[in-house]
Design a protein around this motif. Structure first.
Motif, PDB file in Angstrom:
ATOM      1  N   MET A  78       5.109 -17.158  -3.347  1.00  0.00           N
ATOM      2  CA  MET A  78       3.651 -17.061  -3.289  1.00  0.00           C
ATOM      3  C   MET A  78       3.231 -16.065  -2.219  1.00  0.00           C
ATOM      4  O   MET A  78       2.381 -15.226  -2.415  1.00  0.00           O
ATOM      5  N   GLU A  79       3.835 -16.162  -1.053  1.00  0.00           N
ATOM      6  CA  GLU A  79       3.486 -15.245   0.031  1.00  0.00           C
ATOM      7  C   GLU A  79       3.813 -13.805  -0.356  1.00  0.00           C
ATOM      8  O   GLU A  79       3.048 -12.881  -0.067  1.00  0.00           O
ATOM      9  N   THR A  80       4.966 -13.634  -1.064  1.00  0.00           N
ATOM     10  CA  THR A  80       5.363 -12.291  -1.481  1.00  0.00           C
ATOM     11  C   THR A  80       4.348 -11.719  -2.449  1.00  0.00           C
ATOM     12  O   THR A  80       3.984 -10.550  -2.377  1.00  0.00           O
ATOM     13  N   SER A  81       3.854 -12.594  -3.384  1.00  0.00           N
ATOM     14  CA  SER A  81       2.873 -12.152  -4.378  1.00  0.00           C
ATOM     15  C   SER A  81       1.582 -11.700  -3.709  1.00  0.00           C
ATOM     16  O   SER A  81       1.032 -10.653  -4.039  1.00  0.00           O
ATOM     17  N   VAL A  82       1.094 -12.484  -2.754  1.00  0.00           N
ATOM     18  CA  VAL A  82      -0.133 -12.139  -2.041  1.00  0.00           C
ATOM     19  C   VAL A  82       0.054 -10.823  -1.285  1.00  0.00           C
ATOM     20  O   VAL A  82      -0.817  -9.952  -1.276  1.00  0.00           O
ATOM     21  N   LEU A  83       1.225 -10.700  -0.649  1.00  0.00           N
ATOM     22  CA  LEU A  83       1.530  -9.480   0.105  1.00  0.00           C
ATOM     23  C   LEU A  83       1.533  -8.271  -0.831  1.00  0.00           C
ATOM     24  O   LEU A  83       0.985  -7.211  -0.518  1.00  0.00           O
ATOM     25  N   TYR A  84       2.119  -8.463  -2.053  1.00  0.00           N
ATOM     26  CA  TYR A  84       2.193  -7.375  -3.033  1.00  0.00           C
ATOM     27  C   TYR A  84       0.781  -6.940  -3.435  1.00  0.00           C
ATOM     28  O   TYR A  84       0.482  -5.737  -3.507  1.00  0.00           O
ATOM     29  N   LYS A  85      -0.086  -7.946  -3.684  1.00  0.00           N
ATOM     30  CA  LYS A  85      -1.464  -7.631  -4.087  1.00  0.00           C
ATOM     31  C   LYS A  85      -2.177  -6.842  -2.993  1.00  0.00           C
ATOM     32  O   LYS A  85      -2.869  -5.850  -3.246  1.00  0.00           O
ATOM     33  N   THR A  86      -2.028  -7.279  -1.765  1.00  0.00           N
ATOM     34  CA  THR A  86      -2.695  -6.611  -0.643  1.00  0.00           C
ATOM     35  C   THR A  86      -2.166  -5.189  -0.474  1.00  0.00           C
ATOM     36  O   THR A  86      -2.928  -4.252  -0.258  1.00  0.00           O
ATOM     37  N   GLU A  87      -0.832  -5.028  -0.577  1.00  0.00           N
ATOM     38  CA  GLU A  87      -0.232  -3.705  -0.422  1.00  0.00           C
ATOM     39  C   GLU A  87      -0.711  -2.746  -1.501  1.00  0.00           C
ATOM     40  O   GLU A  87      -0.918  -1.563  -1.257  1.00  0.00           O
ATOM     41  N   LEU A  88      -0.943  -3.258  -2.709  1.00  0.00           N
ATOM     42  CA  LEU A  88      -1.392  -2.433  -3.825  1.00  0.00           C
ATOM     43  C   LEU A  88      -2.739  -1.773  -3.488  1.00  0.00           C
ATOM     44  O   LEU A  88      -2.928  -0.564  -3.679  1.00  0.00           O
ATOM     45  N   LEU A  89      -3.650  -2.578  -2.948  1.00  0.00           N
ATOM     46  CA  LEU A  89      -4.964  -2.044  -2.574  1.00  0.00           C
ATOM     47  C   LEU A  89      -4.847  -1.097  -1.379  1.00  0.00           C
ATOM     48  O   LEU A  89      -5.552  -0.084  -1.307  1.00  0.00           O
ATOM     49  N   GLN A  90      -3.966  -1.425  -0.437  1.00  0.00           N
ATOM     50  CA  GLN A  90      -3.778  -0.559   0.729  1.00  0.00           C
ATOM     51  C   GLN A  90      -3.229   0.806   0.324  1.00  0.00           C
ATOM     52  O   GLN A  90      -3.652   1.844   0.836  1.00  0.00           O
ATOM     53  N   VAL A  91      -2.268   0.810  -0.606  1.00  0.00           N
ATOM     54  CA  VAL A  91      -1.704   2.077  -1.097  1.00  0.00           C
ATOM     55  C   VAL A  91      -2.795   2.897  -1.785  1.00  0.00           C
ATOM     56  O   VAL A  91      -2.911   4.111  -1.585  1.00  0.00           O
ATOM     57  N   ALA A  92      -3.599   2.202  -2.614  1.00  0.00           N
ATOM     58  CA  ALA A  92      -4.682   2.906  -3.322  1.00  0.00           C
ATOM     59  C   ALA A  92      -5.657   3.527  -2.325  1.00  0.00           C
ATOM     60  O   ALA A  92      -6.088   4.683  -2.475  1.00  0.00           O
ATOM     61  N   ASP A  93      -5.999   2.775  -1.283  1.00  0.00           N
ATOM     62  CA  ASP A  93      -6.922   3.303  -0.261  1.00  0.00           C
ATOM     63  C   ASP A  93      -6.317   4.500   0.464  1.00  0.00           C
ATOM     64  O   ASP A  93      -6.990   5.500   0.722  1.00  0.00           O
ATOM     65  N   ALA A  94      -5.023   4.405   0.798  1.00  0.00           N
ATOM     66  CA  ALA A  94      -4.358   5.494   1.541  1.00  0.00           C
ATOM     67  C   ALA A  94      -4.290   6.770   0.705  1.00  0.00           C
ATOM     68  O   ALA A  94      -4.566   7.864   1.199  1.00  0.00           O
ATOM     69  N   VAL A  95      -3.928   6.626  -0.577  1.00  0.00           N
ATOM     70  CA  VAL A  95      -3.833   7.796  -1.457  1.00  0.00           C
ATOM     71  C   VAL A  95      -5.216   8.428  -1.646  1.00  0.00           C
ATOM     72  O   VAL A  95      -5.369   9.650  -1.627  1.00  0.00           O
ATOM     73  N   ALA A  96      -6.221   7.582  -1.819  1.00  0.00           N
ATOM     74  CA  ALA A  96      -7.587   8.085  -2.016  1.00  0.00           C
ATOM     75  C   ALA A  96      -8.054   8.890  -0.802  1.00  0.00           C
ATOM     76  O   ALA A  96      -8.668   9.947  -0.939  1.00  0.00           O
ATOM     77  N   ARG A  97      -7.738   8.384   0.410  1.00  0.00           N
ATOM     78  CA  ARG A  97      -8.137   9.102   1.631  1.00  0.00           C
ATOM     79  C   ARG A  97      -7.381  10.414   1.764  1.00  0.00           C
ATOM     80  O   ARG A  97      -7.946  11.449   2.110  1.00  0.00           O
ATOM     81  N   GLU A  98      -6.077  10.362   1.486  1.00  0.00           N
ATOM     82  CA  GLU A  98      -5.240  11.550   1.675  1.00  0.00           C
ATOM     83  C   GLU A  98      -5.618  12.669   0.710  1.00  0.00           C
ATOM     84  O   GLU A  98      -5.653  13.841   1.091  1.00  0.00           O
ATOM     85  N   LYS A  99      -5.895  12.305  -0.545  1.00  0.00           N
ATOM     86  CA  LYS A  99      -6.162  13.304  -1.577  1.00  0.00           C
ATOM     87  C   LYS A  99      -7.654  13.592  -1.768  1.00  0.00           C
ATOM     88  O   LYS A  99      -8.030  14.422  -2.603  1.00  0.00           O
ATOM     89  N   SER A 100      -8.504  12.879  -1.000  1.00  0.00           N
ATOM     90  CA  SER A 100      -9.956  13.064  -1.089  1.00  0.00           C
ATOM     91  C   SER A 100     -10.472  12.817  -2.508  1.00  0.00           C
ATOM     92  O   SER A 100     -11.270  13.584  -3.050  1.00  0.00           O
ATOM     93  N   ILE A 101      -9.978  11.732  -3.113  1.00  0.00           N
ATOM     94  CA  ILE A 101     -10.473  11.350  -4.434  1.00  0.00           C
ATOM     95  C   ILE A 101     -10.963   9.913  -4.381  1.00  0.00           C
ATOM     96  O   ILE A 101     -10.752   9.202  -3.392  1.00  0.00           O
ATOM     97  N   GLU A 102     -11.611   9.462  -5.440  1.00  0.00           N
ATOM     98  CA  GLU A 102     -12.169   8.108  -5.458  1.00  0.00           C
ATOM     99  C   GLU A 102     -11.058   7.052  -5.546  1.00  0.00           C
ATOM    100  O   GLU A 102     -10.052   7.240  -6.229  1.00  0.00           O
ATOM    101  N   ARG A 103     -11.306   5.927  -4.887  1.00  0.00           N
ATOM    102  CA  ARG A 103     -10.335   4.811  -4.897  1.00  0.00           C
ATOM    103  C   ARG A 103     -10.127   4.296  -6.323  1.00  0.00           C
ATOM    104  O   ARG A 103      -9.003   3.984  -6.732  1.00  0.00           O
TER     105      ARG A 103
END
Length: 528
Positions: free
Chosen positions: A1-26
């Motif tokens: 369960m903890e791994t699943s929650v961590l995976y979900k959170t990391e997914l959004l964090q990766v999306a935010d990081a890529v969006a900032r780096e490439k200057s595109i929408e999340r």
């Protein structure tokens, strides 16, 4: 369960990081992730299924679902179901709606993960290119600063920070070379969407690059007090720029030159020593052309507005200066003014005028059967054709010194007699050549033109209608009217084409009218 929650959170964090780096929408990044997971799901459950992934934008939870459409007739058994069967599984479903089945989360294997990564990278790259195109297509006409990324056979790739631009070899200045890491300033002249992505094209040889540099160096241009009306450049060598002031108290040339030439020198330095002539613009064409030919002095200017040409007479010693090295000065002046410029010396102009006077005098002597004194008087008064003599008002011709009404009347009569005989000969020649009467009836077509057309095998309306305006001008040579008049003649010749199109419609209407008339006549007979 903890791994699943961590995976979900990391997914959004990766999306935010890529969006900032490439200057595109999340959302664009998350859409790419959804497509990647959908592709991985189809790889597991079957590519023929309609499987879609959805990422919750707040929690990051991934939902994988299979969609089956309710239809009347099945074309694909994996993605469609008969409406009756679908209603048994999900009561209330309507035609075109989908039965949605939740699928268990998938554990991406090495190959599936690699595929998903490729999809995400591809979609993010497409989103980045789209962002670049939208950003830079609105910046065409701007001057940008960048760093040389690479130089391949003279074609320079410029790093603009969030995009790359291409400066082709012919868009650089002659003898100008760039090394990796050099700072460069250039003008964005085009942004195009191509297969490999948006391409930004920049130039240092474009005329507007110099205009923009002046706008940066001269506050009065930036504020709109001084306006740049025209620019002509021979990149890296010489340029001319025409300016006008909207404030009578400000000298446009002086403002562009600056104190001790500081402003213009800043532009010259950026353009690798390119010499710049700053010229006051004038609405009067002759004045502007004289200014544009500076530093040469001009004695006389003759405009031919129909041909778009201007003849400029200069003193003999000024000829080489007016033409410039390899014709550079006159070529730039022509580009700046928009007129074709012919330069001749005073001696050449005098010789040509004498030849014209001689030819016109001989024409009047031959056509009107007069002596050289009367012929020279007509030329001196500005008569250039027999038509002018034949139709000039009596009092105007009688006012010429040495003429009276009897002389004027006799000259008019001789001129009209000559023209009538000439037209009769043209008419005979036209008929012998087989030129249609329909062409002769077109306004603007003279008898002499008909002969020229007949000799060139243009004998029917269709022959004439098939020509373009510039072709007609070239064919008629010295007899040709202006291009606008030539186009009007061509359109008049094509008029019968449109009449032919209307004729079938009129022919179809005629039987209908006849039928209606016969019906109207038959009704009273029936009553009787």
């Amino acid at each position: 369960m903890e791994t699943s929650v961590l995976y979900k959170t990391e997914l959004l964090q990766v999306a935010d990081a890529v969006a900032r780096e490439k200057s595109i929408e999340r959302d664009e990044v998350l859409d790419a992730m959804e497509q990647a997971i959908s592709k991985a799901g189809r790889a597991k459950y079957g590519h023929e299924h309609d499987i879609r992934a959805e990422i919750d934008r707040k929690s990051g939870e991934v939902h994988l679902r299979r969609y089956v459409e309710a239809v009347e007739e099945i074309e694909n058994e994996q993605t469609q179901m008969i409406l009756k069967d679908a209603q048994m599984r999900q009561p209330g479903i309507e035609l075109g709606q989908h039965i949605i089945e939740d699928l268990p989360p998938i554990d991406l294997g090495r190959i599936a993960a690699q595929t998903a990564k490729q999809v995400i990278v591809q979609k993010v790259r497409e989103a980045e290119r789209s962002r670049q195109f939208k950003e830079y297509q609105d910046r065409v006409g701007e001057v940008i600063n960048g760093i040389v990324k690479r130089n391949e056979f003279g074609n320079v790739t410029v790093d603009l920070g969030r995009a790359e631009a291409m400066m082709r070899r012919d868009e650089t200045l002659p003898r100008e070379s760039f090394r990796t890491g050099d700072r460069v300033r250039a003008y964005i002249y085009d942004v195009r969407e191509e297969q490999r992505g948006p391409q930004i094209f920049v130039s240092r040889s474009h005329p507007q690059f110099m205009a923009k540099l002046f706008s940066q160096e001269v506050p009065e241009i930036y504020d709109g007090i001084i306006e740049i009306k025209a620019v002509a450049r021979d990149p890296g060598s010489r340029a001319k720029i025409a300016v006008i002031s909207n404030d009578s108290s400000i000298d446009p040339v002086g403002a562009c030159v600056g104190m001790r030439g500081s402003r213009v020198q800043a532009v010259v330095s950026e353009l690798q020593g390119e010499k710049i002539d700053i010229i006051p613009w004038s609405p009067d064409t002759a004045t502007f052309v004289v200014n544009a030919l500076a530093p040469a002095e001009v004695s006389k200017v003759v405009l031919d507005e129909e041909a778009g040409r201007i003849e400029v007479v200069v003193p003999d010693e000024q000829l080489s200066l007016a033409i410039g090295r390899r014709g550079q000065n006159v070529r730039l002046a022509s580009i700046l003014s928009g007129w074709d410029i012919d330069i001749m010396t005073e001696e050449e102009e005098s010789r040509r005028r004498q030849e014209e006077i001689k030819q016109r005098s001989q024409m009047f002597m031959d056509s009107l059967d007069v002596d050289d004194v009367i012929a020279h008087l007509l030329v001196a008064e500005g008569f250039t054709s027999i038509e002018q003599v034949g139709f000039v008002p009596i009092d105007e011709m009688a006012s010429i010194e040495g003429f009276d009404e009897d002389v004027a009347e006799e000259l008019r009569a001789r001129a009209r007699g000559f023209l009538e005989e000439q037209n009769r000969q043209f008419e005979e020649g036209r008929r012998e050549l087989g030129v249609d009467d329909a062409i002769a009836a077109i306004a603007g077509v003279t008898p002499a033109m008909l002969i020229k057309l007949g000799e060139s095998e243009v004998k029917t309306l269709d022959d004439l209608a098939d020509l373009a305006g510039d072709e007609l001008v070239e064919l008629l040579g010295d007899l040709a009217p202006g291009l606008d008049e030539a186009n009007e003649i061509i359109m008049a010749a094509r008029a019968h084409w449109f009449d032919d199109e209307e004729a079938p419609a009129a022919a179809g209407a005629a039987p209908a009218a006849a039928d209606a008339a016969s019906e109207a006549q038959s009704e009273p007979q029936a009553e009787a």
